[in-house]
Design a protein around this motif. Structure first.
Motif, PDB file in Angstrom:
ATOM      1  N   ASN A   1     -15.570   9.029 -24.455  1.00  0.00           N
ATOM      2  CA  ASN A   1     -16.904   8.593 -24.867  1.00  0.00           C
ATOM      3  C   ASN A   1     -16.881   7.925 -26.238  1.00  0.00           C
TER       4      ASN A   1
ATOM      5  N   PHE B   1     -20.491  -8.507 -16.467  1.00  0.00           N
ATOM      6  CA  PHE B   1     -20.925  -9.529 -15.511  1.00  0.00           C
ATOM      7  C   PHE B   1     -21.895 -10.482 -16.200  1.00  0.00           C
TER       8      PHE B   1
ATOM      9  N   ASP C   1     -22.375   0.786 -20.156  1.00  0.00           N
ATOM     10  CA  ASP C   1     -21.249   1.706 -20.223  1.00  0.00           C
ATOM     11  C   ASP C   1     -21.658   3.052 -19.630  1.00  0.00           C
TER      12      ASP C   1
ATOM     13  N   THR D   1     -19.685   5.779 -19.266  1.00  0.00           N
ATOM     14  CA  THR D   1     -18.747   6.857 -19.569  1.00  0.00           C
ATOM     15  C   THR D   1     -19.460   8.213 -19.629  1.00  0.00           C
TER      16      THR D   1
ATOM     17  N   GLY E   1     -22.126  -2.344 -10.008  1.00  0.00           N
ATOM     18  CA  GLY E   1     -20.782  -2.892 -10.168  1.00  0.00           C
ATOM     19  C   GLY E   1     -20.059  -2.271 -11.353  1.00  0.00           C
ATOM     20  N   ILE E   2     -20.739  -2.164 -12.494  1.00  0.00           N
ATOM     21  CA  ILE E   2     -20.107  -1.607 -13.686  1.00  0.00           C
ATOM     22  C   ILE E   2     -19.792  -0.130 -13.466  1.00  0.00           C
TER      23      ILE E   2
ATOM     24  N   LYS F   1     -16.743   0.255 -11.154  1.00  0.00           N
ATOM     25  CA  LYS F   1     -15.507  -0.130 -11.815  1.00  0.00           C
ATOM     26  C   LYS F   1     -15.057   0.935 -12.807  1.00  0.00           C
ATOM     27  N   GLN F   2     -16.014   1.443 -13.599  1.00  0.00           N
ATOM     28  CA  GLN F   2     -15.643   2.440 -14.610  1.00  0.00           C
ATOM     29  C   GLN F   2     -15.275   3.775 -13.983  1.00  0.00           C
TER      30      GLN F   2
ATOM     31  N   GLN G   1     -11.710   3.295 -12.984  1.00  0.00           N
ATOM     32  CA  GLN G   1     -10.825   3.289 -14.151  1.00  0.00           C
ATOM     33  C   GLN G   1     -10.647   4.680 -14.722  1.00  0.00           C
ATOM     34  N   GLN G   2     -11.740   5.453 -14.754  1.00  0.00           N
ATOM     35  CA  GLN G   2     -11.660   6.762 -15.387  1.00  0.00           C
ATOM     36  C   GLN G   2     -11.278   7.854 -14.384  1.00  0.00           C
TER      37      GLN G   2
END
Lengths: 296, 390
Positions: free
Chosen positions: A9, A217, B217, B219, B244-245, B248-249, B252-253
């Motif tokens: 984070n 995007f 973000d 996270t 989409g974000i 993807k995250q 990745q995580q």
């Protein structure tokens, strides 16, 4: 909350803060030169990102060739923006200019909508050839993009500080910012100084837009949030100070990320703006605000 | 300068008034049905503003349907004519568009939009003007006793929540359910519906993560999901960029859970943006071109005419025109009341979205398809009728 999750984070906060910082640098730069807040700075990012989309996808130009090409276009665009939006109003007070930048921002958003459509666009990552676009260390995922953003922010921060404090051109620009009439008397070409500021600011905006395009995007609305957050960061850091914009932007990013993780993500945007309100009440000149106070 | 500004303001206001009252001369006022005259159906869709893409697809849908009907000889020997007005992607624009259309007394029915908030804005006007209006907005409340003139040609959000929960519990056999939703009307409405649907299974959410539309973000959300111990995610996310974000995250995580999403997860935009990050996920969709023979034929005709695959934006307006014109054949007087009665009496009428049986509230469909993303293509897993069984 274990250490890896905290680290993840924190990294996210620092990286997003880096993005805000790049846009905030542009805002601060124009503020320093003209005493006007450019509310279309977020739209510079959006246009840079769309420039990259157009060159790489519609015109099939190589990605790494397209980036400098977009920068050239953005430089020209910055000059046009200055001539079209700032120059006709240069002898007015700051208010008409600010309203003109807001108007320009609305026009760019709708222009982008009309030209590029409402469907969001995807852009290839800056660091290519990896499956996930990053690496994992100590349980924390490092997105290459975030690292590139941080590196570019750091370089720009150093460059801009050096430029304003240690070069003749930078000092001429500062003098222009502090007192246009005096600067003119001293033989500084005020109009050119301001034009250079807008060109550089537009370059910064375009660069930040291209850097965030692969992770955010590209949409016609992408500049709005960026611009607002960068404006908030400038308030926290203090307008008219390069260090302030950077520190303000990084703190904003970190506060948002940790607030979302530890308290609740629903109020993520609120944490940042709460800090802005606190600053406006307690220290309206921002963290590094002395210079502005001296000017007044 | 002040004078100039006042002048500009006055000019803008004059223009606004002029635009709003312009087409008065269209109203013939006669209302008599000439045997040769075309039958008019109004359409209020976005042609400017943020929803232009959706508007274009809806226009494709109604126009394909009208072409089909007219080529087959029209209705009662008369051709169908569309009267399209731009709703400007805004609430006031939607109301103005509807009023403009209904100044023409020959318009017998209206097809509105998919945006629930704009339909909600239109409802008082609909009730005043008393004409059947076909809608594609899925907000539950729109048909719940607000207007006897509103007929929905898509299943509502309550049904998508029921279908998702049913699929998660009965088919995926998961019980530790986490919800991720945007905190707009759509996402919050979805959250309430999921919580309700879970009550049928004596289950509650193990994590409930809301986020603001436009988030960059995720996270924080992903951290919370990791720590909750959830084994499945249900999501109500409208914007394909947010989706989409997030996807993807998550990848990745290193968070890979079974995932069932609201319709946007099966949209072309999400596919394009998220790519392999959405492989294997499930989504609900009210339209699927493989679902029945009519849908297949529609998809082929659509592709032939517009050179792209149709999605729900085009399928429901296509159905709206088809069903309305079908009913007009049995209601030759074409009065709003007769058409309204015929709609309410509709049972088992097949369309491309599903089989229409209107309930007393004006809801015509109750089924959602569960689709799975297999390398960017969708496999129809099953069709769930929300009102059947439970």
């Amino acid at each position: 909350m274990n250490l890896a999750i905290f680290g993840q984070n924190l990294l996210a906060g620092v990286a997003i803060g880096g993005v805000y910082a790049m846009v905030a640098l542009g805002i601060v730069l124009i503020y320093k030169a003209t005493n006007v807040v450019n509310f279309a700075q977020g739209e510079f990012s959006m246009l840079g990102a769309f420039g990259l989309v157009t060159l790489t996808q519609a015109m099939h130009i190589n990605y790494y060739v397209a980036i400098p090409l977009v920068l050239v276009i953005m430089a020209a665009f910055g000059l046009l923006f200055e001539l079209g939006v700032y120059f006709p109003l240069r002898n007015r007070t700051f208010l008409p200019v600010i309203i003109a930048t807001i108007g320009a921002s609305i026009m760019f958003q709708n222009g982008a909508l009309a030209v590029f459509g409402a469907a969001p666009q995807k852009v290839a990552p800056m660091v290519q050839g990896t499956a996930t676009g990053g690496f994992t260390a100590g349980g924390v995922f490092f997105d290459y993009h975030y690292l590139v953003i941080l590196a570019v922010t750091a370089v720009l921060m150093g460059f801009q500080y050096f430029f304003f404090e240690h070069t003749l051109l930078g000092k001429k620009m500062q003098a222009t910012s502090q007192d246009k009439d005096m600067a003119r008397l001293l033989g500084i070409p005020v109009a050119s100084m301001i034009a250079i500021t807008f060109i550089y600011s537009s370059l910064l905006g375009g660069l930040s837009g291209m850097l965030v395009a692969p992770i955010f995007f590209v949409t016609h609305r992408m500049g709005g949030t960026l611009g607002m957050k960068a404006f908030a960061a400038s308030i926290i850091g203090g307008f008219g100070d390069v260090r302030g914009a950077i520190i303000g932007a990084l703190s904003l990013g970190i506060i948002e990320a940790l607030g979302a993780a530890f308290i609740s993500p629903v109020y993520k945007d609120a944490y940042g703006f709460l800090i802005v309100i606190l600053f406006l009440l307690v220290r309206p000149q921002g963290i590094f605000g002395e210079k502005v106070a001296e000017k007044a | 300068m002040r004078k100039g500004f006042a002048l500009l303001l006055a000019a803008v206001m004059t223009l606004t008034v002029a635009c709003n009252s312009a087409p008065k001369n269209n109203a013939s006022g006669s209302g008599s049905a000439d045997d040769k005259k075309p039958i008019k159906i109004g359409v209020t869709i976005p042609q400017t503003g943020g929803d232009v893409d959706a508007g274009r697809l809806m226009k494709n849908g109604v126009e394909l349907a009208v072409d089909t009907v007219n080529k087959a000889g029209g209705v009662l020997g008369r051709q169908i004519q569309l009267v399209i007005q731009d709703d400007q992607s805004t609430n006031p624009g939607s109301v103005a568009a509807l009023q403009k259309i209904l100044e023409d007394k020959d318009v017998v029915a209206v097809v509105s939009t998919v945006r629930s908030t704009q339909i909600a804005a239109q409802i008082p006007t609909i009730n005043e003007l008393k004409v059947p209006v076909a809608i594609g907005g899925t907000n539950f409340g729109l048909t719940q006793g607000q207007s006897p003139w509103v007929f929905r040609f898509r299943p509502h959000d309550g049904m998508s929540a029921k279908a998702m929960v049913k699929f998660v519990v009965e088919d995926l056999k998961k019980s530790k359910i986490a919800l991720v939703h945007s905190t707009d009307a759509f996402g919050n409405g979805g959250r309430d519906m999921v919580v309700n649907a879970l009550k049928d299974y004596n289950n509650t959410l193990i994590a409930d993560q809301g986020f603001n539309t436009g988030e960059k973000d995720f996270t924080g959300v992903i951290s919370a999901l990791k720590q909750s111990g959830a084994d499945v995610i249900i999501s109500y996310i409208a914007a394909s960029t947010d989706l989409g974000i997030l996807a993807k995250q998550m990848k990745q995580q290193g968070l890979s859970l079974a995932w069932v999403g609201s319709p946007s997860i099966t949209g072309q935009d999400a596919l394009r943006l998220a790519g392999d990050a959405l492989y294997g996920t499930y989504g609900v969709a009210d339209f699927n071109k493989e679902a029945n023979a009519k849908a297949k034929a529609f998809a082929e005709a659509y592709k032939a005419k517009y050179n792209q695959d149709p999605d729900f934006y085009s399928s429901w307006p296509y159905d709206a025109i088809t069903v309305l014109t079908e009913l007009m054949k049995t209601t030759p007087d074409l009065k709003p009341e007769t058409l309204q009665k015929a709609l309410l009496a509709t049972k088992g009428l097949e369309g491309v979205e599903g089989t229409y049986t209107f309930d007393k509230n004006g809801d015509g469909l109750d089924s959602y398809h569960i689709l799975q993303n297999e390398n960017n293509a969708f496999k129809l897993v099953k069709t769930i009728h929300a009102n059947a069984g439970k």
